[in-house]
Design an enzyme around this catalytic site. Structure first.
Site, PDB file in Angstrom:
ATOM      1  CE1 TYR A 144      35.930  26.802  42.486  1.00 30.44           C
ATOM      2  CE2 TYR A 144      36.707  28.893  41.604  1.00 30.44           C
ATOM      3  CZ  TYR A 144      36.443  28.070  42.679  1.00 30.44           C
ATOM      4  OH  TYR A 144      36.682  28.522  43.956  1.00 30.44           O
ATOM      5  CG  ASP A 239      31.659  32.290  36.030  1.00 32.39           C
ATOM      6  OD1 ASP A 239      32.361  33.316  35.916  1.00 32.39           O
ATOM      7  OD2 ASP A 239      31.743  31.509  36.992  1.00 32.39           O
ATOM      8  CE  LYS A 267      39.773  34.475  37.970  1.00 30.28           C
ATOM      9  NZ  LYS A 267      40.600  33.978  39.051  1.00 30.28           N
TER      10      LYS A 267
END
Ligand code: HOZ
Length: 427
Positions: A144, A239, A267
């Site tokens: 994702y 990522d 995050k």
């Protein structure tokens, strides 16, 4: 457990917000039941609006590596807020955070701060295309990379559990240049690069997949990927929105000793406030406007509150030896859950790297999206609901990670395992 206020709020929310939630997985669709509405968090716990308390293993999907409302981070945010919440102009703190990221993440020589992981990845892909002059990109099934158009192909958790293959509203020509290959399959990438290598701008992947459940890279996968991409002049993008500052201070690239060309972060670097970043080799990053022709901008980019929270978070991570402690706790939890399942005769696969893990309800090893999808999601739903009722908050989807924070005590872990033993035995 009473959740009357949560039920009431959810019914109001459904009338006002699509599905009653601001991000699909939160609606509990794949696990059943109704979402609880959270009032506050402290350390390893969250408290809902009905007064129930939960030991939290979602940790806001990764950012809360120090647990909820860490006093130093709260103080940093408060102090920044007193000086003004946004300027839309440069601040000294941005320079400090940029330096901290450059010092920590080996591949990053220059970095640009943005507002989310989605934005970071979208920008990094544009940059890779601008730098190489090529259009095609390769991603891996189940990885994702946010919800931008070109990346919503086989994108893991949210879409996986809702049974939506991709997303409506994405024009075909926007995913036409996205090639999707199986994760951990080096033969597939070798073949594709040898056939189309000269047309491909970048290969992007989560070096540790987190959004189809946790799936580590097979030994040699990242190394070979690095070698093959370099050979073809294809940029390699890690990522690390989830793994950055989570599996090691320098992320998965430090852990595995493989250096990509570009890295995306999010995050943890925002200390629990909205923040993303992309960075990498200086010659590539200098293609970003205003130095170069690749445009990307944002009113709230480098927001003072998020930057203050991020700086404090990274300071704490750097000065204390959190990673050994997190690994120990992660191991205790993963092993405890796996042996509880075994004792109850329930087949599970326990995948873990440090403090991120997933217990897949399947008999076969989970190494990619296809094997992850073998999982019995109705069993996961029973596990999830039983645990929630007893005050343990796991992700409302089989295809997500459970996160342990420094705030989780050994007692929290022991209590979680004891509850899981009961739930699994009853299944
Ligand atoms: N699938 C997302 C996390 N990996 C969900 C995020 C959210 O709902 O906040």
């Amino acid at each position: 457990m009473h959740i009357d206020r949560s039920l009431k709020l959810f019914s109001q929310a459904k009338n006002l917000i699509p599905g009653g939630v601001n991000s699909p997985v939160r609606a509990f669709k794949s696990v059943g039941g109704s979402p609880v509405f959270i009032e506050r968090g402290a350390g390893s716990r969250m408290y809902d609006v009905d007064g129930n308390s939960y030991i939290d293993f979602v940790c806001s999907w990764g950012p809360l590596i120090l647990g909820h409302a860490h006093p130093r981070i709260v103080k940093a945010i408060r102090m920044a807020a007193e000086k003004g919440t946004t300027f839309g102009a440069s601040t000294e703190a941005e320079v400090i955070l940029a330096q901290m990221i450059v010092d920590a993440v080996l591949s990053v020589e220059m970095v640009r701060l943005v507002n989310s992981g989605t934005e970071a990845v979208m920008s990094a892909i544009r940059l890779a295309r601008g730098y190489t002059g090529r259009d095609k990109i390769i991603k891996f099934e189940g990885c994702y990379h946010g919800h931008s158009d070109g990346l919503l192909a086989k994108a893991g958790s949210g879409v996986a559990t809702l049974g939506i293959p991709d997303s409506a509203g994405v024009p075909k020509n926007l995913t036409a240049d996205t090639i999707t290959l199986p994760y951990n399959d080096i033969a597939a990438i070798r073949e594709t690069l040898s056939a189309y290598g000269n047309e491909i701008a970048c290969v992007i992947l989560e070096p540790i997949a987190g959004n189809m459940g946790v799936i580590p890279p097979k030994p040699g996968f990242l190394e070979e990927l690095r070698r093959l991409t370099e050979e073809k002049g294809v940029l390699l993008i890690f990522d690390e929105v989830i793994s950055g500052f989570r599996v090691a201070y320098g992320g998965a690239q430090e852990l595995y000793g493989v250096t990509p060309d570009l890295t995306t972060l999010g995050k943890i670097i925002g200390g629990g406030l909205p923040m993303g970043a992309y960075g990498g080799r200086r010659d590539i990053m200098e293609c970003v406007a205003p130095v170069g022709p690749v445009y990307q901008a944002g009113t709230l980019s480098g927001n003072p509150l998020a930057v203050a929270a991020g700086i404090e978070m990274l300071k704490i991570l750097k000065e204390s030896n959190v990673y050994a402690d997190l690994d120990k706790k992660g191991e205790a939890l993963a092993q405890g859950l796996a042996s509880a399942a075994k004792e109850s005769g329930i087949a599970v696969q326990s995948n873990r790297i440090g403090s991120m893990m997933t217990m897949f309800f399947t008999e076969t090893e989970v190494t990619d999206y296809t094997t992850a999808k073998n999982s019995d999601i109705s069993r996961y739903a029973k596990f999830f609901s039983g645990m929630l009722d007893r005050g343990f908050y796991f992700a409302p989807s089989q295809f997500e990670a459970a996160f342990v924070s420094t705030a989780h005590s050994d007692q929290d872990i022991a209590d979680t395992i004891a509850a899981a033993e009961e739930i699994l035995a009853a299944m």
